[in-house]
Design a protein around this motif. Structure first.
Motif, PDB file in Angstrom:
ATOM      1  N   ASP A 186      -5.847  -2.093  -6.179  1.00 12.40           N
ATOM      2  CA  ASP A 186      -4.929  -2.068  -5.043  1.00 12.40           C
ATOM      3  C   ASP A 186      -5.687  -1.859  -3.738  1.00 12.40           C
ATOM      4  O   ASP A 186      -6.617  -1.049  -3.659  1.00 12.40           O
ATOM      5  N   GLN A 187      -5.297  -2.598  -2.712  1.00 15.13           N
ATOM      6  CA  GLN A 187      -5.876  -2.479  -1.379  1.00 15.13           C
ATOM      7  C   GLN A 187      -4.750  -2.427  -0.351  1.00 15.13           C
ATOM      8  O   GLN A 187      -3.706  -3.059  -0.531  1.00 15.13           O
ATOM      9  N   PRO A 188      -4.909  -1.706   0.770  1.00 16.11           N
ATOM     10  CA  PRO A 188      -6.105  -0.949   1.135  1.00 16.11           C
ATOM     11  C   PRO A 188      -6.045   0.533   0.749  1.00 16.11           C
ATOM     12  O   PRO A 188      -6.989   1.263   0.962  1.00 16.11           O
ATOM     13  N   TYR A 189      -4.907   0.987   0.176  1.00 18.64           N
ATOM     14  CA  TYR A 189      -4.709   2.425  -0.009  1.00 18.64           C
ATOM     15  C   TYR A 189      -5.029   2.939  -1.412  1.00 18.64           C
ATOM     16  O   TYR A 189      -4.866   4.118  -1.677  1.00 18.64           O
ATOM     17  N   ARG A 190      -5.431   2.043  -2.329  1.00 18.42           N
ATOM     18  CA  ARG A 190      -5.744   2.445  -3.708  1.00 18.42           C
ATOM     19  C   ARG A 190      -4.578   3.185  -4.357  1.00 18.42           C
ATOM     20  O   ARG A 190      -4.745   4.235  -4.978  1.00 18.42           O
ATOM     21  N   GLN A 191      -3.389   2.656  -4.202  1.00 16.81           N
ATOM     22  CA  GLN A 191      -2.192   3.294  -4.756  1.00 16.81           C
ATOM     23  C   GLN A 191      -1.981   2.910  -6.213  1.00 16.81           C
ATOM     24  O   GLN A 191      -2.214   1.765  -6.610  1.00 16.81           O
ATOM     25  N   CYS A 192      -1.514   3.870  -7.003  1.00 15.05           N
ATOM     26  CA  CYS A 192      -0.971   3.572  -8.320  1.00 15.05           C
ATOM     27  C   CYS A 192       0.506   3.209  -8.138  1.00 15.05           C
ATOM     28  O   CYS A 192       1.058   3.337  -7.041  1.00 15.05           O
ATOM     29  N   LEU A 193       1.145   2.778  -9.212  1.00 18.08           N
ATOM     30  CA  LEU A 193       2.555   2.408  -9.099  1.00 18.08           C
ATOM     31  C   LEU A 193       3.429   3.600  -8.724  1.00 18.08           C
ATOM     32  O   LEU A 193       4.424   3.444  -8.015  1.00 18.08           O
ATOM     33  N   HIS A 194       3.060   4.810  -9.197  1.00 15.26           N
ATOM     34  CA  HIS A 194       3.856   5.973  -8.817  1.00 15.26           C
ATOM     35  C   HIS A 194       3.698   6.293  -7.337  1.00 15.26           C
ATOM     36  O   HIS A 194       4.592   6.863  -6.719  1.00 15.26           O
ATOM     37  N   ASP A 195       2.550   5.929  -6.734  1.00 16.67           N
ATOM     38  CA  ASP A 195       2.393   6.072  -5.285  1.00 16.67           C
ATOM     39  C   ASP A 195       3.280   5.079  -4.547  1.00 16.67           C
ATOM     40  O   ASP A 195       3.920   5.421  -3.555  1.00 16.67           O
ATOM     41  N   LYS A 196       3.298   3.851  -5.010  1.00 17.59           N
ATOM     42  CA  LYS A 196       4.097   2.832  -4.345  1.00 17.59           C
ATOM     43  C   LYS A 196       5.585   3.168  -4.427  1.00 17.59           C
ATOM     44  O   LYS A 196       6.331   2.962  -3.463  1.00 17.59           O
ATOM     45  N   SER A 197       6.005   3.688  -5.571  1.00 15.62           N
ATOM     46  CA  SER A 197       7.408   4.046  -5.738  1.00 15.62           C
ATOM     47  C   SER A 197       7.835   5.147  -4.758  1.00 15.62           C
ATOM     48  O   SER A 197       8.919   5.109  -4.193  1.00 15.62           O
ATOM     49  N   ALA A 198       6.949   6.121  -4.558  1.00 16.72           N
ATOM     50  CA  ALA A 198       7.263   7.264  -3.687  1.00 16.72           C
ATOM     51  C   ALA A 198       6.775   7.067  -2.252  1.00 16.72           C
ATOM     52  O   ALA A 198       7.002   7.929  -1.408  1.00 16.72           O
ATOM     53  N   ARG A 199       6.071   5.944  -1.976  1.00 13.31           N
ATOM     54  CA  ARG A 199       5.473   5.690  -0.656  1.00 13.31           C
ATOM     55  C   ARG A 199       4.517   6.806  -0.266  1.00 13.31           C
ATOM     56  O   ARG A 199       4.595   7.380   0.832  1.00 13.31           O
ATOM     57  N   THR A 200       3.615   7.134  -1.185  1.00 15.75           N
ATOM     58  CA  THR A 200       2.613   8.154  -0.934  1.00 15.75           C
ATOM     59  C   THR A 200       1.217   7.559  -1.039  1.00 15.75           C
ATOM     60  O   THR A 200       1.032   6.433  -1.524  1.00 15.75           O
ATOM     61  N   VAL A 201       0.248   8.336  -0.603  1.00 17.27           N
ATOM     62  CA  VAL A 201      -1.154   7.943  -0.701  1.00 17.27           C
ATOM     63  C   VAL A 201      -1.961   9.187  -1.005  1.00 17.27           C
ATOM     64  O   VAL A 201      -1.616  10.297  -0.567  1.00 17.27           O
ATOM     65  N   VAL A 202      -3.032   9.047  -1.776  1.00 16.63           N
ATOM     66  CA  VAL A 202      -3.916  10.174  -2.093  1.00 16.63           C
ATOM     67  C   VAL A 202      -5.093  10.139  -1.138  1.00 16.63           C
ATOM     68  O   VAL A 202      -5.776   9.114  -1.006  1.00 16.63           O
ATOM     69  N   VAL A 203      -5.323  11.248  -0.437  1.00 17.15           N
ATOM     70  CA  VAL A 203      -6.399  11.329   0.546  1.00 17.15           C
ATOM     71  C   VAL A 203      -7.241  12.582   0.289  1.00 17.15           C
ATOM     72  O   VAL A 203      -6.856  13.458  -0.477  1.00 17.15           O
ATOM     73  N   THR A 204      -8.378  12.634   0.950  1.00 23.57           N
ATOM     74  CA  THR A 204      -9.238  13.809   0.851  1.00 23.57           C
ATOM     75  C   THR A 204      -8.621  14.964   1.608  1.00 23.57           C
ATOM     76  O   THR A 204      -8.150  14.798   2.744  1.00 23.57           O
ATOM     77  N   ALA A 205      -8.600  16.133   1.013  1.00 19.57           N
ATOM     78  CA  ALA A 205      -8.056  17.319   1.676  1.00 19.57           C
ATOM     79  C   ALA A 205      -9.086  17.881   2.644  1.00 19.57           C
ATOM     80  O   ALA A 205     -10.278  17.939   2.332  1.00 19.57           O
ATOM     81  N   VAL A 206      -8.627  18.292   3.794  1.00 23.66           N
ATOM     82  CA  VAL A 206      -9.524  18.853   4.823  1.00 23.66           C
ATOM     83  C   VAL A 206      -9.832  20.292   4.491  1.00 23.66           C
ATOM     84  O   VAL A 206      -8.928  21.054   4.151  1.00 23.66           O
TER      85      VAL A 206
END
Length: 206
Positions: A186-206
């Motif tokens: 997946d590009q550009p956000y590297r989402q799994c299907l559960h991310d796409k369903s919830a409209r989320t993205v996994v990012v590095t925590a600060v």
């Protein structure tokens, strides 16, 4: 003899002290970046939706490696699976979960673990956008629209699409496999299907 000729560099400069009336605020400091204009896709929205943007990742925290996401899932599986299995052990009695798989014994045990994992992930993501595994590897789940913690429905949606389909024998596992592998292409956000369903993205925590 003095003249009223302007000094070099003064032409057209509205911020000269001599040209400002008393109490008039100074003009913008050229050293301070200007705020994004209204309608800018990354003004109030640091994550953006990628529509019409030159760089859909502009303003986002870095995306973590897929390996870090995998390690987070492994940690969470241990955090949930081991205690739940230990709690179920005294309830087995003379019933052998494995030998009685045809009558639903092993499926029942798996279903309990999946339901507990669903509750664990939904509560943790809704509270802070991180499970214990994600905290350990310093990543977090954020809303794609604005980077906020996915409180409420998005968190439970994401957790449900990841865990609950596995309750369906065979087909559920195939869906889970496609789901978790989706981020590899997946590009550009590297989402799994559960991310796409919830409209989320996994990012590095600060």
């Amino acid at each position: 003899m003095t003249t009223d000729q302007p000094r070099p560099g003064d032409e057209g400069d509205p911020d000269r002290d001599g040209d400002r009336a008393p109490g008039e605020p100074a003009g913008p400091d050229p050293g301070i970046p200007k705020a994004p204009p209204p309608g800018d896709p990354y003004g109030a929205n640091p994550y953006g939706n990628g529509e019409g943007a030159v760089d859909p990742l502009a303003g986002m925290p870095p995306l973590p490696s897929r390996f870090r996401r995998l390690i987070a899932r492994v940690i969470d599986a241990i955090v949930v699976g081991v205690p739940v299995s230990l709690l179920l052990w005294p309830l087995r009695g003379d019933y052998d979960w494995n030998e009685n798989a045809s009558t639903g014994g092993s499926w029942t045990q798996q279903a309990i673990v999946l339901l507990v994992y669903f509750l664990y992930e939904g509560l943790m993501l809704s509270a802070r956008g991180q499970t214990l595994g994600k905290m350990a590897v310093r990543i977090r789940v954020a809303m794609l629209d604005d980077g906020a913690v996915p409180r409420g429905n998005p968190a439970w949606n994401r957790a449900a699409v990841y865990s609950l389909p596995q309750l369906v024998p065979c087909i559920g596992f195939l869906f889970w496999l496609v789901n978790v592998l989706w981020c590899t292409w997946d590009q550009p956000y590297r989402q799994c299907l559960h991310d796409k369903s919830a409209r989320t993205v996994v990012v590095t925590a600060v």
